[in-house]
Design a protein around this motif. Structure first.
Motif, PDB file in Angstrom:
ATOM      1  N   ALA A 270      46.565  13.373  78.750  1.00 21.84           N
ATOM      2  CA  ALA A 270      45.949  12.405  79.651  1.00 21.84           C
ATOM      3  C   ALA A 270      46.992  11.899  80.645  1.00 21.84           C
ATOM      4  O   ALA A 270      48.171  11.775  80.306  1.00 21.84           O
ATOM      5  CB  ALA A 270      45.372  11.228  78.862  1.00 21.84           C
ATOM      6  N   PRO A 271      46.588  11.614  81.890  1.00 21.07           N
ATOM      7  CA  PRO A 271      47.544  11.118  82.888  1.00 21.07           C
ATOM      8  C   PRO A 271      48.057   9.723  82.596  1.00 21.07           C
ATOM      9  O   PRO A 271      49.096   9.318  83.130  1.00 21.07           O
ATOM     10  CB  PRO A 271      46.746  11.163  84.196  1.00 21.07           C
ATOM     11  N   GLY A 272      47.351   8.962  81.755  1.00 18.44           N
ATOM     12  CA  GLY A 272      47.812   7.616  81.418  1.00 18.44           C
ATOM     13  C   GLY A 272      47.991   6.760  82.663  1.00 18.44           C
ATOM     14  O   GLY A 272      47.134   6.716  83.546  1.00 18.44           O
ATOM     15  N   ALA A 273      49.154   6.100  82.745  1.00 15.19           N
ATOM     16  CA  ALA A 273      49.435   5.223  83.885  1.00 15.19           C
ATOM     17  C   ALA A 273      50.144   5.946  85.018  1.00 15.19           C
ATOM     18  O   ALA A 273      50.545   5.316  86.001  1.00 15.19           O
ATOM     19  CB  ALA A 273      50.282   4.038  83.421  1.00 15.19           C
ATOM     20  N   ALA A 274      50.299   7.270  84.908  1.00 19.42           N
ATOM     21  CA  ALA A 274      51.063   8.024  85.907  1.00 19.42           C
ATOM     22  C   ALA A 274      50.428   7.948  87.294  1.00 19.42           C
ATOM     23  O   ALA A 274      51.129   7.823  88.301  1.00 19.42           O
ATOM     24  CB  ALA A 274      51.201   9.478  85.475  1.00 19.42           C
ATOM     25  N   LEU A 275      49.097   8.036  87.349  1.00 20.08           N
ATOM     26  CA  LEU A 275      48.430   8.047  88.647  1.00 20.08           C
ATOM     27  C   LEU A 275      48.625   6.716  89.384  1.00 20.08           C
ATOM     28  O   LEU A 275      48.849   6.699  90.596  1.00 20.08           O
ATOM     29  CB  LEU A 275      46.946   8.346  88.464  1.00 20.08           C
ATOM     30  N   LYS A 276      48.550   5.626  88.651  1.00 24.04           N
ATOM     31  CA  LYS A 276      48.769   4.318  89.280  1.00 24.04           C
ATOM     32  C   LYS A 276      50.198   4.203  89.809  1.00 24.04           C
ATOM     33  O   LYS A 276      50.421   3.731  90.932  1.00 24.04           O
ATOM     34  CB  LYS A 276      48.490   3.204  88.272  1.00 24.04           C
ATOM     35  N   SER A 277      51.157   4.659  89.021  1.00 31.99           N
ATOM     36  CA  SER A 277      52.561   4.619  89.453  1.00 31.99           C
ATOM     37  C   SER A 277      52.787   5.519  90.658  1.00 31.99           C
ATOM     38  O   SER A 277      53.558   5.185  91.565  1.00 31.99           O
ATOM     39  CB  SER A 277      53.479   5.046  88.305  1.00 31.99           C
ATOM     40  N   LEU A 278      52.118   6.675  90.662  1.00 32.30           N
ATOM     41  CA  LEU A 278      52.239   7.588  91.798  1.00 32.30           C
ATOM     42  C   LEU A 278      51.660   6.961  93.057  1.00 32.30           C
ATOM     43  O   LEU A 278      52.230   7.082  94.151  1.00 32.30           O
ATOM     44  CB  LEU A 278      51.547   8.910  91.472  1.00 32.30           C
ATOM     45  N   ASP A 279      50.515   6.272  92.929  1.00 32.80           N
ATOM     46  CA  ASP A 279      49.911   5.574  94.072  1.00 32.80           C
ATOM     47  C   ASP A 279      50.886   4.560  94.669  1.00 32.80           C
ATOM     48  O   ASP A 279      51.033   4.464  95.894  1.00 32.80           O
ATOM     49  CB  ASP A 279      48.629   4.848  93.645  1.00 32.80           C
ATOM     50  N   GLU A 280      51.535   3.817  93.798  1.00 34.47           N
ATOM     51  CA  GLU A 280      52.480   2.795  94.262  1.00 34.47           C
ATOM     52  C   GLU A 280      53.640   3.435  95.015  1.00 34.47           C
ATOM     53  O   GLU A 280      54.071   2.921  96.060  1.00 34.47           O
ATOM     54  CB  GLU A 280      53.000   1.990  93.070  1.00 34.47           C
ATOM     55  N   LEU A 281      54.137   4.571  94.493  1.00 35.95           N
ATOM     56  CA  LEU A 281      55.242   5.257  95.173  1.00 35.95           C
ATOM     57  C   LEU A 281      54.779   5.838  96.508  1.00 35.95           C
ATOM     58  O   LEU A 281      55.513   5.783  97.501  1.00 35.95           O
ATOM     59  CB  LEU A 281      55.800   6.355  94.275  1.00 35.95           C
ATOM     60  N   MET A 282      53.562   6.371  96.544  1.00 36.64           N
ATOM     61  CA  MET A 282      53.036   6.922  97.793  1.00 36.64           C
ATOM     62  C   MET A 282      52.993   5.862  98.887  1.00 36.64           C
ATOM     63  O   MET A 282      53.373   6.123 100.042  1.00 36.64           O
ATOM     64  CB  MET A 282      51.637   7.503  97.573  1.00 36.64           C
ATOM     65  N   HIS A 283      52.553   4.668  98.545  1.00 37.63           N
ATOM     66  CA  HIS A 283      52.471   3.589  99.531  1.00 37.63           C
ATOM     67  C   HIS A 283      53.865   3.238 100.063  1.00 37.63           C
ATOM     68  O   HIS A 283      54.030   2.973 101.263  1.00 37.63           O
ATOM     69  CB  HIS A 283      51.810   2.354  98.921  1.00 37.63           C
ATOM     70  N   LYS A 284      54.857   3.247  99.182  1.00 39.09           N
ATOM     71  CA  LYS A 284      56.228   2.959  99.616  1.00 39.09           C
ATOM     72  C   LYS A 284      56.753   4.045 100.558  1.00 39.09           C
ATOM     73  O   LYS A 284      57.354   3.751 101.594  1.00 39.09           O
ATOM     74  CB  LYS A 284      57.152   2.834  98.395  1.00 39.09           C
ATOM     75  N   VAL A 285      56.513   5.307 100.172  1.00 42.07           N
ATOM     76  CA  VAL A 285      57.022   6.421 100.979  1.00 42.07           C
ATOM     77  C   VAL A 285      56.308   6.475 102.330  1.00 42.07           C
ATOM     78  O   VAL A 285      56.906   6.834 103.347  1.00 42.07           O
ATOM     79  CB  VAL A 285      56.870   7.754 100.219  1.00 42.07           C
ATOM     80  N   GLU A 286      55.029   6.122 102.348  1.00 39.64           N
ATOM     81  CA  GLU A 286      54.289   6.073 103.621  1.00 39.64           C
ATOM     82  C   GLU A 286      54.912   5.075 104.579  1.00 39.64           C
ATOM     83  O   GLU A 286      54.828   5.236 105.802  1.00 39.64           O
ATOM     84  CB  GLU A 286      52.822   5.714 103.356  1.00 39.64           C
ATOM     85  N   ARG A 287      55.566   4.050 104.030  1.00 38.61           N
ATOM     86  CA  ARG A 287      56.270   3.067 104.874  1.00 38.61           C
ATOM     87  C   ARG A 287      57.705   3.493 105.153  1.00 38.61           C
ATOM     88  O   ARG A 287      58.467   2.745 105.768  1.00 38.61           O
ATOM     89  CB  ARG A 287      56.265   1.698 104.191  1.00 38.61           C
ATOM     90  N   GLY A 288      58.068   4.689 104.677  1.00 37.52           N
ATOM     91  CA  GLY A 288      59.423   5.187 104.898  1.00 37.52           C
ATOM     92  C   GLY A 288      60.437   4.687 103.902  1.00 37.52           C
ATOM     93  O   GLY A 288      61.650   4.798 104.121  1.00 37.52           O
ATOM     94  N   ASP A 289      59.972   4.160 102.772  1.00 38.09           N
ATOM     95  CA  ASP A 289      60.864   3.573 101.768  1.00 38.09           C
ATOM     96  C   ASP A 289      60.963   4.492 100.548  1.00 38.09           C
ATOM     97  O   ASP A 289      60.006   4.642  99.787  1.00 38.09           O
ATOM     98  CB  ASP A 289      60.326   2.202 101.353  1.00 38.09           C
TER      99      ASP A 289
END
Length: 509
Positions: A270-289
């Motif tokens: 099961a993906p567990g909490a991985a997808l939520k953590s990935l979403d958070e990282l995606m938002h940061k990278v979209e801002r160039g962080d």
């Protein structure tokens, strides 16, 4: 008879501590390929030696393996970063790396097996403290074997999955499947036999056959980062996506197919909490962080990281993508041009394309088709994987229709053949010339584009542009069929290897 009172001495030069130390010192400064070849030779000689106590044998093996790691990393960088490679160089680097991991996995498992056969010996007793490390390194080596097979888009032998599963179950039975340990002195963080098994499952579920080798390595680093969030359990959870039988040679299988009766080796992923953590990282990278704690093994532009994150997001979702259209088996030849420039040229003059551009046309065999695309086979060559993410246009023999698509999946086949999965973008694509809507422009400022006519929103146009051409602040226009289309940028929908697809609001007049 008297000799039986004295222990048998190993008949190997590395049994001598001074000789071993000198050898390891020389390996540190050797060239990577030379060092790995020498270490493999030492492994071969160790397999033929006799007289070693098991703990001593493992210690020599471990130290040689430690010495190989920086050289293997250098060779792997050469393989990944120097694309495209010549066929000879690609084969050499791949065989050296892949062969090493296959060999060392067998040697470590040999130590584990010997400790069971001769459990009461002094060597086996002394080896017990090293058993978790030996099993974890064997597990890691089999995983690296999968990774290197994936770099070449080849099928993974089910025997490798059987070994991974059995090692995991053995470690679980011994009580140390989740015991944290440092795999190699030069490696950051801790891992375990169970974590490596889980890593292999996540890697499999991430559909690497649609990524380039360098992207596969980046995805692997991201899996390491998110790995603590995933769950492998003997029980089926409501968010479980895959199952596999660790006691068999089964590959991870989606729960769309029922696993059958309960059995000891059955595990659910099961993906567990991985997808939520990935979403958070995606938002940061979209801002160039890019977070400082994100170990990617090198410097990557945010755009490259974001592309891989988006790919992983699709395949880690609670409902992974499923085939929407039924495939139909066919057998027909297709003439194909690859790359934005050739696709644009075909759209301008489709009837003359084959004669005017015969040097760049390829002949593929289409093996199955669906509403959404097709799968084709062709002769493999070193640049084959470079087609991934590239625009292409093909015309089946006997047809006058050109099909515009994107290369999505690449796999190598026996007999020096390869297959490519192509997503269809349009069978009615039109090449156009776009002009910026500003005063004082000249014809030289025209931007080539490929219009993807579609049913649905008539006021929204999807247009394929050369990579890096879309500007959300620049309005464009083009003329077609006596009508002028004035385009207001909406968003960049997708970026590929040599193209991007943008959406525009159309103010036709």
């Amino acid at each position: 008879m008297i000799l039986r009172f004295f222990p048998q001495r190993p008949d190997h030069p590395l049994a001598d501590a001074k000789e071993l130390k000198q050898t390891l010192t020389e390996l540190l400064t050797a060239r990577p390929a030379q060092a790995v070849e020498e270490i493999v030779d030492w492994f071969d000689s160790l397999r033929k030696s006799s007289g070693f106590r098991l703990d001593q044998y493992f210690d020599v093996l471990r130290q040689l393996d430690d010495a190989a790691q920086p050289h293997l990393r250098r060779l792997a960088r050469d393989y990944l970063m120097k694309q495209p490679l010549s066929k000879l160089e690609e084969e050499r680097l791949w065989a050296m790396n892949s062969g090493y991991w296959q060999l060392i996995a067998g040697l470590y498992l040999g130590c584990v097996e010997q400790s069971r056969i001769d459990a009461k010996s002094k060597g086996a007793e002394a080896f017990k403290a090293s058993l978790p490390l030996a099993m974890a390194r064997a597990q890691a080596a089999y995983y690296m074997r999968i990774k290197w097979l994936t770099y070449r888009y080849g099928p993974v032998d089910q025997e490798v999955w059987r070994r991974l599963g059995q090692t995991y179950l053995d470690a679980e039975a011994s009580g140390h499947a989740q015991k944290p340990l440092q795999l190699y002195p030069s490696q950051r963080g801790l891992t375990s036999t169970g974590q490596i098994y889980l890593h292999a499952i996540v890697f499999f579920a991430s559909s690497m056959d649609s990524l380039a080798p360098a992207q596969i390595e980046l995805a692997d680093r991201l899996i390491t980062h998110f790995l603590p969030n995933f769950v492998l359990s003997p029980d089926c959870r409501k968010d479980s996506v895959y199952w596999l039988d660790a006691a068999a040679d089964s590959l991870p299988t989606r729960l769309a197919r029922h696993p059958g009766n309960a059995r000891p080796g059955l595990r659910f992923f099961a993906p567990g909490a991985a997808l939520k953590s990935l979403d958070e990282l995606m938002h940061k990278v979209e801002r160039g962080d890019l977070p400082t704690d994100l170990d990617l093994g090198g410097e990557y532009p945010a755009r490259a990281v974001l592309a891989v994150l988006r790919h992983l997001h699709i395949y880690w979702a609670a409902q992974p993508p499923r085939r929407r259209h039924k495939r139909h088996a066919v057998k027909t030849r297709m003439s194909v041009f690859t790359g934005f420039d050739d696709c644009y040229a075909v759209g301008l003059a489709p009837a003359a394309a084959l004669t005017e551009n015969s040097a760049t046309v390829e002949s593929w065999v289409v093996e199955n088709v669906s509403v959404g695309g097709f799968q084709a086979c062709f002769a493999d060559h070193p640049g084959g994987p470079e087609r991934l993410g590239r625009l292409l246009v093909g015309r089946p023999d006997g047809s006058s229709t050109w099909l515009l698509g994107v290369a999505r999946r690449f796999n190598r086949l026996p007999g020096a053949r390869a297959s490519l999965g192509v997503q269809l973008l349009s069978n009615q694509a039109l090449s156009i010339r776009l002009q910026p809507r500003r005063s004082g422009f000249s014809a030289a400022t025209a931007i080539p584009g490929i219009w993807l006519p579609a049913q649905g929103e008539p006021a929204v146009l999807r247009i394929v542009l050369p990579l890096g051409s879309f500007n959300v602040r620049e309005n464009l226009e083009f003329a077609h069929g006596g009508q002028v289309h004035r385009l207001l940028p909406v968003e960049l929908e997708e970026s590929g290897a040599d193209y991007e697809i943008a959406r525009f609001n159309d103010e036709a007049s």
